[in-house]
Design a protein around this motif. Structure first.
Motif, mmCIF file in Angstrom:
data_model
loop_
_atom_site.group_PDB
_atom_site.id
_atom_site.type_symbol
_atom_site.label_atom_id
_atom_site.label_comp_id
_atom_site.label_asym_id
_atom_site.label_seq_id
_atom_site.Cartn_x
_atom_site.Cartn_y
_atom_site.Cartn_z
ATOM 1 N N GLU A 42 0.827 -1.247 0.099
ATOM 2 C CA GLU A 42 0.266 0.013 0.029
ATOM 3 C C GLU A 42 0.891 1.303 -0.137
ATOM 4 O O GLU A 42 0.492 2.211 -0.862
ATOM 5 C CB GLU A 42 -1.046 0.235 1.251
ATOM 6 C CG GLU A 42 -2.037 -0.989 1.355
ATOM 7 C CD GLU A 42 -1.483 -2.321 1.656
ATOM 8 O OE1 GLU A 42 -0.167 -2.561 2.237
ATOM 9 O OE2 GLU A 42 -2.265 -3.300 1.774
ATOM 10 N N LYS A 43 1.713 1.308 1.014
ATOM 11 C CA LYS A 43 2.738 2.533 1.089
ATOM 12 C C LYS A 43 3.342 2.685 -0.313
ATOM 13 O O LYS A 43 3.744 3.918 -0.821
ATOM 14 C CB LYS A 43 3.580 2.099 2.282
ATOM 15 C CG LYS A 43 4.492 3.585 2.608
ATOM 16 C CD LYS A 43 5.208 3.191 3.794
ATOM 17 C CE LYS A 43 6.119 4.180 4.101
ATOM 18 N NZ LYS A 43 6.858 3.924 5.481
ATOM 19 N N ALA A 47 3.094 5.910 -2.787
ATOM 20 C CA ALA A 47 4.530 6.562 -3.288
ATOM 21 C C ALA A 47 4.650 6.987 -4.817
ATOM 22 O O ALA A 47 4.755 7.870 -5.435
ATOM 23 C CB ALA A 47 5.489 5.858 -2.681
ATOM 24 N N VAL A 48 4.213 5.554 -5.334
ATOM 25 C CA VAL A 48 4.449 5.617 -6.759
ATOM 26 C C VAL A 48 3.369 6.657 -7.603
ATOM 27 O O VAL A 48 3.783 7.331 -8.449
ATOM 28 C CB VAL A 48 4.104 4.136 -7.442
ATOM 29 C CG1 VAL A 48 3.912 4.094 -9.040
ATOM 30 C CG2 VAL A 48 5.121 3.396 -7.046
ATOM 31 N N ILE A 105 9.763 2.965 0.996
ATOM 32 C CA ILE A 105 9.380 3.574 -0.543
ATOM 33 C C ILE A 105 10.690 3.278 -1.406
ATOM 34 O O ILE A 105 10.525 2.917 -2.379
ATOM 35 C CB ILE A 105 9.175 5.180 -0.274
ATOM 36 C CG1 ILE A 105 8.045 5.241 0.481
ATOM 37 C CG2 ILE A 105 9.587 5.999 -1.667
ATOM 38 C CD1 ILE A 105 7.603 6.911 1.049
ATOM 39 N N VAL A 106 11.919 3.128 -0.844
ATOM 40 C CA VAL A 106 13.283 2.678 -1.584
ATOM 41 C C VAL A 106 13.502 1.367 -1.287
ATOM 42 O O VAL A 106 13.527 0.878 -0.199
ATOM 43 C CB VAL A 106 14.542 3.655 -1.251
ATOM 44 C CG1 VAL A 106 15.721 3.252 -1.768
ATOM 45 C CG2 VAL A 106 14.033 5.016 -1.480
ATOM 46 N N ASN A 141 -2.111 2.011 -13.976
ATOM 47 C CA ASN A 141 -0.910 1.341 -13.728
ATOM 48 C C ASN A 141 -0.509 1.203 -12.194
ATOM 49 O O ASN A 141 -0.076 0.271 -11.682
ATOM 50 C CB ASN A 141 0.258 1.954 -14.272
ATOM 51 C CG ASN A 141 0.380 1.574 -15.759
ATOM 52 O OD1 ASN A 141 0.948 0.601 -16.046
ATOM 53 N ND2 ASN A 141 -0.091 2.315 -16.730
ATOM 54 N N THR A 142 -1.012 2.201 -11.310
ATOM 55 C CA THR A 142 -0.725 2.120 -9.866
ATOM 56 C C THR A 142 -1.416 1.030 -9.377
ATOM 57 O O THR A 142 -1.018 0.143 -8.382
ATOM 58 C CB THR A 142 -0.753 3.450 -9.144
ATOM 59 O OG1 THR A 142 -0.122 4.470 -9.858
ATOM 60 C CG2 THR A 142 -0.664 3.550 -7.594
#
Length: 189
Positions: A42-43, A47-48, A105-106, A141-142
């Motif tokens: 989800e996170k 972020a994307v 996120i990374v 896409n997300t």
């Protein structure tokens, strides 16, 4: 505001789907999951979405600050997309990335999904498609990215190593064609 045009939304969705290459990224996602134990789908998906929409709207201003136009960026982007496609088709790795010990996120949202190729593609798409159709493609896409991240174990079993390799090569060919189209449509030869 203009209405959504299905054909444009479909085109943008397919282009972003190929450049994001979430299916081709499954082996990397599996490796990250094995290292850190859990991926927060989800996170990462939120972020994307935020990264792509923000760059869609702020990318032009960023280019203006450094004195570039969208066509120049699109041509440069076509080279980046071409190189990424060649990596996929030939099974080589030109871009080296380290995978950190955290999978927030990374590296999942950035740079794996919303990386340089995706950002370049978004600005390139701006020169050819209406903004609302690009946003619709980003959202679609997300959602797909979220579904893949949420179900990566199941997909790994379903596709197997050969299936993942075939998908990666297929999307590489599509990206090659996209890179050539972007280059041709932004050059005035």
């Amino acid at each position: 505001m203009h209405p959504l045009i299905f054909r444009e939304v479909l085109s943008v969705t397919m282009i972003l789907f190929a450049i994001i290459d979430i299916l081709g990224a499954i082996p990397v996602i599996i490796q990250v999951r094995q290292r850190v134990g859990h991926i927060e789908s989800e996170k990462a998906s939120i972020a994307v979405l935020i990264l792509m929409v923000a760059f869609l709207f702020l990318g032009d201003e960023l280019l203006a600050v450094i004195g570039l136009d969208v066509s120049s960026f699109a041509i440069a982007g076509s080279f980046v997309i071409f190189i990424i496609a060649m990596e996929m088709v030939l099974g080589i790795s030109l871009f080296k990335e380290e995978i950190p010990t955290s999978a927030s996120i990374v590296p999942i949202a950035f740079p794996l999904i919303a990386g340089a190729g995706t950002m370049t593609t978004l600005l390139s798409l701006k020169s050819q498609y209406q903004t609302q159709n690009i946003i619709a493609g980003i959202v679609i896409n997300t959602l797909f990215v979220y579904l893949v991240l949420k179900n990566v174990k199941w997909l790994e079993k379903l596709l197997g190593p050969v299936g993942v390799a075939i998908l990666r090569k297929s999307f590489g060919i599509i990206l090659l064609a996209i890179a050539i189209k972007l280059f041709r449509s932004n050059t005035h030869l």
